[in-house]
Structures are given as C-alpha cells and as structure tokens.
Motif scaffolding. Sequence first.
Motif, PDB file in Angstrom:
ATOM      1  N   UNK A   4      -2.901  -6.251   2.740  1.00 25.06           N
ATOM      2  CA  UNK A   4      -2.587  -5.631   1.457  1.00 25.06           C
ATOM      3  C   UNK A   4      -3.658  -5.949   0.430  1.00 25.06           C
ATOM      4  N   UNK A   7      -6.672  -3.887   1.199  1.00 26.34           N
ATOM      5  CA  UNK A   7      -6.501  -2.494   0.772  1.00 26.34           C
ATOM      6  C   UNK A   7      -6.705  -2.374  -0.734  1.00 26.34           C
ATOM      7  N   UNK A   8      -6.156  -3.332  -1.480  1.00 28.39           N
ATOM      8  CA  UNK A   8      -6.304  -3.302  -2.935  1.00 28.39           C
ATOM      9  C   UNK A   8      -7.781  -3.438  -3.322  1.00 28.39           C
ATOM     10  N   UNK A  11      -9.548  -0.213  -2.826  1.00 27.25           N
ATOM     11  CA  UNK A  11      -9.244   0.755  -3.884  1.00 27.25           C
ATOM     12  C   UNK A  11     -10.076   0.464  -5.136  1.00 27.25           C
ATOM     13  N   UNK A  44     -10.451   2.046   4.338  1.00 20.64           N
ATOM     14  CA  UNK A  44      -9.061   2.128   3.876  1.00 20.64           C
ATOM     15  C   UNK A  44      -8.152   2.610   5.002  1.00 20.64           C
ATOM     16  N   UNK A  48      -5.229   0.572   6.655  1.00 20.93           N
ATOM     17  CA  UNK A  48      -3.890   1.152   6.612  1.00 20.93           C
ATOM     18  C   UNK A  48      -3.310   1.286   8.024  1.00 20.93           C
TER      19      UNK A  48
ATOM     20  N   UNK B   2       2.658  -1.509  -0.622  1.00 20.34           N
ATOM     21  CA  UNK B   2       1.224  -1.168  -0.675  1.00 20.34           C
ATOM     22  C   UNK B   2       1.021   0.321  -0.401  1.00 20.34           C
ATOM     23  N   UNK B   5       1.359   2.016  -3.650  1.00 21.37           N
ATOM     24  CA  UNK B   5       0.185   1.720  -4.487  1.00 21.37           C
ATOM     25  C   UNK B   5      -0.996   2.600  -4.063  1.00 21.37           C
ATOM     26  N   UNK B  13      -7.080   9.093  -8.486  1.00 27.14           N
ATOM     27  CA  UNK B  13      -8.496   9.405  -8.225  1.00 27.14           C
ATOM     28  C   UNK B  13      -8.704  10.910  -8.101  1.00 27.14           C
TER      29      UNK B  13
END
Lengths: 90, 185
Positions: A4, A7-8, A11, A44, A48, B2, B5, B13
């Motif tokens: 997690x 992934x953050x 981003x 990503x 994921x 998540x 999110x 975006x």
Amino acid sequence: MIFSVAAFAILVTISLALARAFLGPTLYDRILAVNMVGTKTVLLIAVFAVLSGRTDMIDIALMYALINFIGVVAVLKLVEQGNFHTSGED
Amino acid sequence: MIDTLIDITLLAFLTITAIAIIRINNLFVIIMLFGIFSLHSAGLFVVMDAADVAFTEAAVGAGIATVLMLGTLALTREHEEKKVAHRTRLPLLVVLITTIALVYGTYDIPSFGDPAAPAQQHVKPRYIDHSIEETGVANTVTAVLASYRGYDTLGEVTVIFTAGIGVMLLIGGRLLRRNRREDDE
C-alpha cells in the motif's frame, strides 16, 4: 502494508511527472514526463496485481512497458526527422 | 482502502489532464497529454478488473493513436489557430443542464458489479455455464469475442483494414509522388 505504501509512493511520483508534463518548458521535458508516467503505470499495475492477489495482471504490466517504449521511439523519430516516411540514415 | 485511493487519485489525474488539454494550444504537447490520459484510463480499467479493456486501451489509445496523431501532426502545423471569441453563456447552460440530467440518471443505475443488474441477467449466465462445452475456449471473454460474435469481430477487422488502405492511398500516394518529383529535380 508495504505494498500500500509503495502504491501511494507511485501515485505521488505520477503527480510529479504530471506537473512536469504540464509545465514543460521544453519538448524533451514533456516526452520524458510521458515516459515517466508510463513507467509508473507499469509499476502501479504490478503493485496492484500483488495487492489484489491477481498475479496474472503482471503480463499486462509487461505489455504496457513494451507499448511505452515503442511510443517514445515514435515520438523521438518524429522530433528528429519531422516525418515518419524517411529512413533517417541520410 | 488502497483500491479507493488509487481510483480517486487516477480519476483526479484524468480530470487535471483533460483540463490541461483544453487550456494548451500547442498540438504536440496535446498529443503527449493524450498519451498520459489514456495511460491513466488504462490503469483505472485494471483497478476495475477489466483487464481486456485495459489491454485494448493501452495498445490502441496510448500506442497506436499517439503514433497516428503524430503522423498527422507531421503533415500539418504545430499550433491551434486562435479562435474568434464568442459568447459562452448559452453553451455553458446547456452543458450544466445535461450534466445534472446525467448525474440524476446515475441514481437508477445498478451499483458496480451488482449480479442482479439487467446486463448480467440476459445472456451472461448462458456464456458462463455453457461456453466451454459449446466453444471449447477456456476464457469466457475470448469465447464471446472470437466464437459467439466471431462474424462481428471479422467485420470490425475488415472495416479497420479497409480504412487503413484508404488512408494509405490518400496520404501515402501523395508523399511518394512528391518524393519522386524531388528526386527528379
């Protein structure tokens, strides 16, 4: 948990690359930003895939990497030569 | 958590990229941003578990469409022409009303992944129950595209092939002739 966070972090990186794509100032900044966003999308999707347990999605991430590469080569060829139909060796 | 999110961030975006595309009038930059836009939507499709749509979006949207638009750009100029300023109040009103109607319409849509939705009830149970014995294809999506709708897919491929030939005749022929003339001189 660690995925997690990863992934953050990805981003956040994408948002930085987006800012570079909008601000420029030169063409190459923007091309590099697109390439960066593409690479981060690959990461990503890979993160994921592990997060959601569907590891078959890693194949898709691989294909994105290939498409991203071809796209950037096409863009650079156009910038270098101004067209697609000459071979570029002269 | 998540998932949500990632969903929200990617959608944000997308919106930011779309607004930037409207604001910028350098066509080369717009094509670059189109590439980013379609990478984001492909990421969204993956998060929504639509791997096959994501595949297509990445290959066509980010890959081929970018190259095609760059090819078009090579034949034209790099800047959008400045438009004459006109009144925007009426179009804005129309867009706002349409938006409200569409948002109102979403309240009747079954929620994402709802098994009781009409779209899941019509032919889908048959595909899921019988596609392996009827077609012998393990993946249901592939069975639908390549077997149940085989003629449909063949027709689509034919249309794309014809369009490709048409474009090559229109653009490629002229370039070839111009090159030959330059060689003669």
